[in-house]
Design an enzyme around this catalytic site. Sequence first.
Site, PDB file in Angstrom:
ATOM      1  N   HIS A 132      34.292  37.894  38.772  1.00  0.00           N
ATOM      2  CA  HIS A 132      34.608  39.309  38.573  1.00  0.00           C
ATOM      3  C   HIS A 132      34.657  39.660  37.081  1.00  0.00           C
ATOM      4  CE1 HIS A 132      35.405  39.873  42.804  1.00  0.00           C
ATOM      5  NE2 HIS A 132      35.839  41.107  42.610  1.00  0.00           N
ATOM      6  N   HIS A 182      42.762  33.745  40.787  1.00  0.00           N
ATOM      7  CA  HIS A 182      42.234  33.169  39.548  1.00  0.00           C
ATOM      8  C   HIS A 182      43.368  32.822  38.590  1.00  0.00           C
ATOM      9  CE1 HIS A 182      37.905  33.164  39.648  1.00  0.00           C
ATOM     10  NE2 HIS A 182      37.863  34.414  40.089  1.00  0.00           N
TER      11      HIS A 182
END
Length: 221
Positions: A132, A182
């Site tokens: 992302h 993450h």
Amino acid sequence: MATNESDGKLKRASVVISLILLIGLAFTFKQPLLVRYDVKIILFFEGIRTEFLNDFFFLFTEIGSIKVLRPLAVIVSAFLLMKKRYLEIFFFLLAFLGVRGVNYLLKQAFERERPSFNSIIEAGSYSFPSGHAMNSTAFFGFLFYLFIHILKVGQKHRLVWLTVTITIVVLIAISRVYLGVHYLTDIVAGACGGLLYLFIVIYLYKLSSRHMRQEEGKGTS
């Protein structure tokens, strides 16, 4: 002239810093000290979760997903096609698709497992570097570059759009840590990788554009 020189120095500094951070994190993200801080940061975000923040960051993680970027890429490509900006279409798609391929290869090379905490959403593939962060940096970065050059945006408005672009990318990146999929080191590495890829695409675009203008000049001389 002074502005161009300062812009050039800023770009070179950004490239050097991004490269150093990316390489440094690639060799150190498994070190106990960094892992400890990665875990602390995830736990911090877990501690501040609210229903509003959950919805807010889920929105931005969706903006950075292929579900949003793909149709946006189609819209931008259609706009460029209407303007007969074929070179720009090629490099825009290179920024959109190419960075995804590079990110996939990096993930496969490092094979870092995702955080195993209380994530709000499910995420597949490996964790390092963040897709992302990397994809949105290259995508929105090149979109901003095309926008200011094709529409001839003035310096004052350029700063506004740059701020908007950076804000979107940063919020997308933060959303991945907040949602628990993450580590911060994944995000930093992804942003640095995306920035490096962005500068490469812009450099190649400028080179190709200059070459085309030279060829057109020869044809009319």
